[in-house]
Design a protein around this motif. Structure first.
Motif, PDB file in Angstrom:
ATOM      1  N   ASP A 101       0.833  -1.217   0.000  1.00 33.34           N
ATOM      2  CA  ASP A 101       0.000   0.000   0.000  1.00 33.34           C
ATOM      3  C   ASP A 101       0.863   1.261   0.000  1.00 33.34           C
ATOM      4  OD1 ASP A 101      -2.430  -1.338  -0.075  1.00 33.34           O
ATOM      5  OD2 ASP A 101      -2.599  -1.449   2.107  1.00 33.34           O
ATOM      6  N   PHE A 102       1.966   1.215   0.755  1.00 34.80           N
ATOM      7  CA  PHE A 102       2.890   2.354   0.781  1.00 34.80           C
ATOM      8  C   PHE A 102       3.544   2.534  -0.588  1.00 34.80           C
ATOM      9  CE2 PHE A 102       7.428   3.658   1.513  1.00 34.80           C
ATOM     10  CZ  PHE A 102       7.163   5.005   1.732  1.00 34.80           C
ATOM     11  N   TRP A 103       3.977   1.431  -1.196  1.00 37.75           N
ATOM     12  CA  TRP A 103       4.618   1.490  -2.514  1.00 37.75           C
ATOM     13  C   TRP A 103       3.649   2.078  -3.542  1.00 37.75           C
ATOM     14  CZ3 TRP A 103       3.921  -0.431  -7.432  1.00 37.75           C
ATOM     15  CH2 TRP A 103       5.018  -0.338  -8.296  1.00 37.75           C
ATOM     16  N   LEU A 104       2.393   1.639  -3.499  1.00 39.93           N
ATOM     17  CA  LEU A 104       1.369   2.133  -4.432  1.00 39.93           C
ATOM     18  C   LEU A 104       1.062   3.611  -4.181  1.00 39.93           C
ATOM     19  CD1 LEU A 104      -1.077  -0.921  -4.379  1.00 39.93           C
ATOM     20  CD2 LEU A 104       0.320  -0.194  -6.319  1.00 39.93           C
ATOM     21  N   GLN A 164      10.675   4.172  -0.394  1.00 37.93           N
ATOM     22  CA  GLN A 164       9.950   3.301  -1.311  1.00 37.93           C
ATOM     23  C   GLN A 164      10.855   2.178  -1.831  1.00 37.93           C
ATOM     24  OE1 GLN A 164       8.644   5.025  -5.023  1.00 37.93           O
ATOM     25  NE2 GLN A 164       7.047   3.498  -5.334  1.00 37.93           N
ATOM     26  N   ALA A 165      12.097   2.543  -2.151  1.00 36.90           N
ATOM     27  CA  ALA A 165      13.057   1.547  -2.661  1.00 36.90           C
ATOM     28  C   ALA A 165      13.347   0.480  -1.612  1.00 36.90           C
ATOM     29  CB  ALA A 165      14.351   2.244  -3.079  1.00 36.90           C
ATOM     30  N   LYS A 166      13.479   0.909  -0.342  1.00 36.48           N
ATOM     31  CA  LYS A 166      13.753  -0.046   0.749  1.00 36.48           C
ATOM     32  C   LYS A 166      12.566  -1.012   0.923  1.00 36.48           C
ATOM     33  CE  LYS A 166      17.821   1.309   2.381  1.00 36.48           C
ATOM     34  NZ  LYS A 166      18.079   2.212   3.507  1.00 36.48           N
ATOM     35  N   THR A 167      11.367  -0.459   0.854  1.00 39.78           N
ATOM     36  CA  THR A 167      10.160  -1.277   1.013  1.00 39.78           C
ATOM     37  C   THR A 167      10.017  -2.257  -0.148  1.00 39.78           C
ATOM     38  OG1 THR A 167       9.103   0.597   2.118  1.00 39.78           O
ATOM     39  CG2 THR A 167       7.668  -1.182   1.438  1.00 39.78           C
ATOM     40  N   ARG A 168      10.329  -1.785  -1.340  1.00 41.52           N
ATOM     41  CA  ARG A 168      10.245  -2.633  -2.530  1.00 41.52           C
ATOM     42  C   ARG A 168      11.227  -3.804  -2.427  1.00 41.52           C
ATOM     43  NH1 ARG A 168      12.238  -4.261  -6.998  1.00 41.52           N
ATOM     44  NH2 ARG A 168      11.090  -4.303  -8.984  1.00 41.52           N
ATOM     45  N   THR A 169      12.461  -3.512  -2.006  1.00 42.87           N
ATOM     46  CA  THR A 169      13.488  -4.555  -1.850  1.00 42.87           C
ATOM     47  C   THR A 169      13.050  -5.590  -0.820  1.00 42.87           C
ATOM     48  OG1 THR A 169      15.222  -2.968  -2.414  1.00 42.87           O
ATOM     49  CG2 THR A 169      15.922  -4.966  -1.278  1.00 42.87           C
ATOM     50  N   LEU A 170      12.460  -5.097   0.262  1.00 41.51           N
ATOM     51  CA  LEU A 170      11.977  -5.989   1.318  1.00 41.51           C
ATOM     52  C   LEU A 170      10.911  -6.940   0.759  1.00 41.51           C
ATOM     53  CD1 LEU A 170      11.965  -6.671   4.411  1.00 41.51           C
ATOM     54  CD2 LEU A 170      10.085  -5.037   4.610  1.00 41.51           C
TER      55      LEU A 170
END
Length: 203
Positions: A101-104, A164-170
């Motif tokens: 949801d954060f990424w979106l 966002q990049a950190k969350t995506r990698t996770l």
């Protein structure tokens, strides 16, 4: 049909028709002819149904291919609207849907053109996902959290890039592999594969 008896319905009908103007009789004949043509035409609904079946079959083939493409890379999954929906449903079972949801929200935020809206959206996203003890706090390190906080003072479309990049990698390293191994995705791939094999057997 003829009848010589007085008061005969057929005689009354004949007299009634004879009394009608010629133009009315001609129109009635014309209408009868048109109805006959329509009744003998091929079923138009059948053609439409066939067309819709072809379109449905095409959509199914496209969606089957799409489902199988999700396992190629995390990018392929995120490019697909139905893939994002399936992944979101899976993340709910792990109680970690806030990451997606954060990424979106960040993707939507980047499309904002108005500076005033940019600032208000940035604050709302930060309060909901990034700040410590946020209602839907994402799993990022303290340093990234502080960098994002500082970015809010002069909010630009790039102020959430690092978080966002950190969350995506996770998600890519952790949740995505589990999604591919999940029973729900395995069922989807089986259905997609069986559709593909049934298509080949009919050709």
């Amino acid at each position: 049909m003829s009848c010589w008896m007085p008061g005969c319905p057929a005689l009354s009908m004949c007299r009634g028709l004879a009394a009608l103007p010629i133009t009315c009789l001609e129109r009635a004949k014309d209408l009868k002819t048109r109805l006959g043509i329509l009744l003998h035409k091929p079923d138009l609904g059948h053609k439409t149904g066939s067309s819709s079946k072809l379109q449905l079959g095409s959509r199914r083939r496209d969606s089957s291919r799409e489902v199988l493409e999700w396992r190629e890379s995390f990018d392929q999954l995120l490019k697909s609207k139905s893939g994002v929906n399936a992944f979101h449903t899976f993340l709910k079972t792990e109680f970690s849907e806030e990451n997606l949801d954060f990424w979106l929200a960040c993707e939507d935020f980047k499309k904002t053109r108005s500076k005033t809206k940019l600032a208000s959206k940035a604050n709302r996203i930060f309060e909901e996902f990034v700040q410590s003890e946020a209602p839907r706090e994402v799993n990022i390190d303290h340093e990234t959290r502080e960098i994002t906080r500082k970015n809010l003072s002069g909010a630009t479309s790039a102020c959430f890039n690092e978080a966002q990049a950190k969350t995506r990698t996770l998600m890519e390293k952790d949740s995505y592999p589990r999604f591919l191994k999940s029973a729900s995705y395995q069922d989807m791939t089986k259905q997609a594969t069986s559709r593909g094999s049934s298509k080949r057997s009919h050709t």
